[in-house]
Design an enzyme around this catalytic site. Sequence first.
Site, PDB file in Angstrom:
ATOM      1  CB  ILE A  86       3.952 -15.398   1.508  1.00 41.04           C
ATOM      2  CG1 ILE A  86       4.291 -14.263   0.604  1.00 41.04           C
ATOM      3  CG2 ILE A  86       2.701 -15.303   1.774  1.00 41.04           C
ATOM      4  CD1 ILE A  86       3.374 -14.342  -0.955  1.00 41.04           C
TER       5      ILE A  86
ATOM      6  CD  GLN B  58      -1.118  -8.880   7.902  1.00 39.77           C
ATOM      7  OE1 GLN B  58      -2.177  -8.759   7.266  1.00 39.77           O
ATOM      8  NE2 GLN B  58      -0.480  -7.733   8.557  1.00 39.77           N
TER       9      GLN B  58
ATOM     10  CG  HIS C 197      -1.999 -13.838   4.747  1.00 39.10           C
ATOM     11  ND1 HIS C 197      -1.699 -12.636   4.589  1.00 39.10           N
ATOM     12  CD2 HIS C 197      -3.317 -14.057   5.062  1.00 39.10           C
ATOM     13  CE1 HIS C 197      -2.910 -11.862   5.023  1.00 39.10           C
ATOM     14  NE2 HIS C 197      -3.702 -12.972   5.339  1.00 39.10           N
TER      15      HIS C 197
ATOM     16  NE  ARG D 220      -3.981  -1.967   1.839  1.00 41.38           N
ATOM     17  CZ  ARG D 220      -3.894  -3.393   1.824  1.00 41.38           C
ATOM     18  NH1 ARG D 220      -2.705  -3.712   2.181  1.00 41.38           N
ATOM     19  NH2 ARG D 220      -4.767  -4.288   1.542  1.00 41.38           N
TER      20      ARG D 220
HETATM   21  P1  NAD Z   1       0.422  -3.128   4.061  1.00 40.30           P
HETATM   22  O1  NAD Z   1       1.148  -3.083   2.720  1.00 40.30           O
HETATM   23  O2  NAD Z   1      -0.988  -2.984   3.855  1.00 40.30           O
HETATM   24  O3  NAD Z   1       1.168  -2.236   4.930  1.00 40.30           O
HETATM   25  C1  NAD Z   1       2.363  -2.252   5.308  1.00 40.30           C
HETATM   26  C2  NAD Z   1       2.491  -1.083   6.286  1.00 40.30           C
HETATM   27  O4  NAD Z   1       3.876  -1.087   6.690  1.00 40.30           O
HETATM   28  C3  NAD Z   1       2.257   0.184   6.158  1.00 40.30           C
HETATM   29  O5  NAD Z   1       1.333   0.647   6.961  1.00 40.30           O
HETATM   30  C4  NAD Z   1       3.723   1.108   5.843  1.00 40.30           C
HETATM   31  O6  NAD Z   1       3.262   2.261   6.537  1.00 40.30           O
HETATM   32  C5  NAD Z   1       4.259   0.335   6.769  1.00 40.30           C
HETATM   33  N1  NAD Z   1       5.848   0.101   6.581  1.00 40.30           N
HETATM   34  C6  NAD Z   1       6.494   0.252   5.358  1.00 40.30           C
HETATM   35  N2  NAD Z   1       7.741  -0.073   5.424  1.00 40.30           N
HETATM   36  C7  NAD Z   1       7.943   0.115   6.894  1.00 40.30           C
HETATM   37  C8  NAD Z   1       9.318   0.052   7.578  1.00 40.30           C
HETATM   38  N3  NAD Z   1      10.356   0.200   6.850  1.00 40.30           N
HETATM   39  N4  NAD Z   1       9.121   0.338   9.156  1.00 40.30           N
HETATM   40  C9  NAD Z   1       7.838   0.404   9.443  1.00 40.30           C
HETATM   41  N5  NAD Z   1       6.636   0.381   8.834  1.00 40.30           N
HETATM   42  C10 NAD Z   1       6.745   0.410   7.600  1.00 40.30           C
HETATM   43  O7  NAD Z   1       1.030  -4.647   4.774  1.00 40.30           O
HETATM   44  P2  NAD Z   1      -0.053  -5.608   5.495  1.00 40.30           P
HETATM   45  O8  NAD Z   1      -0.630  -4.978   6.517  1.00 40.30           O
HETATM   46  O9  NAD Z   1       1.198  -6.599   5.520  1.00 40.30           O
HETATM   47  O10 NAD Z   1      -0.841  -6.230   4.519  1.00 40.30           O
HETATM   48  C11 NAD Z   1      -0.757  -6.428   3.032  1.00 40.30           C
HETATM   49  C12 NAD Z   1      -0.829  -7.863   2.700  1.00 40.30           C
HETATM   50  O11 NAD Z   1      -0.113  -8.113   1.757  1.00 40.30           O
HETATM   51  C13 NAD Z   1      -0.453  -9.003   3.749  1.00 40.30           C
HETATM   52  O12 NAD Z   1      -1.826  -9.950   3.670  1.00 40.30           O
HETATM   53  C14 NAD Z   1       0.619  -9.534   3.332  1.00 40.30           C
HETATM   54  O13 NAD Z   1       0.559 -11.118   3.526  1.00 40.30           O
HETATM   55  C15 NAD Z   1       0.873  -9.256   1.952  1.00 40.30           C
HETATM   56  N6  NAD Z   1       2.260  -8.933   1.385  1.00 40.30           N
HETATM   57  C16 NAD Z   1       3.405  -9.667   1.850  1.00 40.30           C
HETATM   58  C17 NAD Z   1       4.700  -9.310   1.578  1.00 40.30           C
HETATM   59  C18 NAD Z   1       5.841 -10.380   2.000  1.00 40.30           C
HETATM   60  O14 NAD Z   1       5.503 -11.622   2.110  1.00 40.30           O
HETATM   61  N7  NAD Z   1       6.768  -9.594   2.412  1.00 40.30           N
HETATM   62  C19 NAD Z   1       4.917  -8.373   0.649  1.00 40.30           C
HETATM   63  C20 NAD Z   1       3.788  -7.593   0.358  1.00 40.30           C
HETATM   64  C21 NAD Z   1       2.415  -7.704   0.818  1.00 40.30           C
END
Ligand code: NAD
Length: 254
Positions: free
Chosen positions: A112, A110, A128, A44
């Site tokens: 993966i 959350q 997830h 996001r």
């Molecule tokens: P999200 O993308 O909705 O939100 C991420 C949050 O992290 C934001 O509020 C942002 O402000 C904050 N953020 C970003 N970088 C940061 C940092 N360095 N330090 C502190 N805060 C930081 O993520 P979500 O709530 O996890 O939901 C998104 C969905 O997408 C989840 O279901 C997840 O499974 C999936 N997802 C997973 C991955 C992965 O496996 N790494 C990557 C992208 C999305």
Amino acid sequence: MTGQSDARFEDLLDRAARLLREASRAYAFTGAGVSTESGIPDFRSPGTGLWPNPELLALATGDAFRRDPVRFYRTFIPQWLKYREAEPNPAHRALAELEAMGKLAGVITQNIDGLHRKAGSRTVWEVHGHLRRLVCSDCRADAPFETATEALEKETLPPRCTCGGVLRPDVVLFGEAMAPDYERAFAVLRQGCDLMLVVGSSLTVYPAAFLVELARDLVIVNRDPTPYDDRAAVVLRGKAGEILPRLVAAVKAA
Ligand code: NAD
Ligand code: ZN
């Protein structure tokens, strides 16, 4: 860096450290933001987030996978390879250290990408799913993740099980039921959770975000505001990879 003045930030950090020290059952709940400093974009964030792209969003559903698994794999394999090659950052390592110190009973994620396990966290619930293996859509047998990358290289997508069924990644796509780890985490939290340390989650993805409601107190570490900030005992605004090592140091300093 944090948007909170230095003195105030130190004070908040101390309060969070005290809560962690005093909790008898503390857990962490993490989202995509814990992995952005490992080079994996979240969904996001403006500019770098993935989901403003409606085409990707439409493809990441269970229906889209069943309709056209070849297109699905061609789209997502490059992204998943990056997830699998990524290395844990100081935020993942700090959570593993808190667990080793006996201050965290486990991590609910959350994500993966598997980075909590790579960093040394031992008790991890991946609500997830994960990218360590594929599972057969028909007989549920599993197969190595590389079955998909090899099929992409050899142009034999979609990867298939020995029974002939299409292999799918062991992740939760939009419109699908949660992974079994969700129920496991729910059951554990119901037994008691004094404190949930929320890291890098917008707390807007349900049902995962419901899990934080089972905690008595919340400490939120996030770059942007979340809908749960008002009911958190402490909100630490900034980068997880910078804040969590300081939190570990504060817990040790007491
Ligand atoms: P999200 O993308 O909705 O939100 C991420 C949050 O992290 C934001 O509020 C942002 O402000 C904050 N953020 C970003 N970088 C940061 C940092 N360095 N330090 C502190 N805060 C930081 O993520 P979500 O709530 O996890 O939901 C998104 C969905 O997408 C989840 O279901 C997840 O499974 C999936 N997802 C997973 C991955 C992965 O496996 N790494 C990557 C992208 C999305
Ligand atoms: Zn099969």
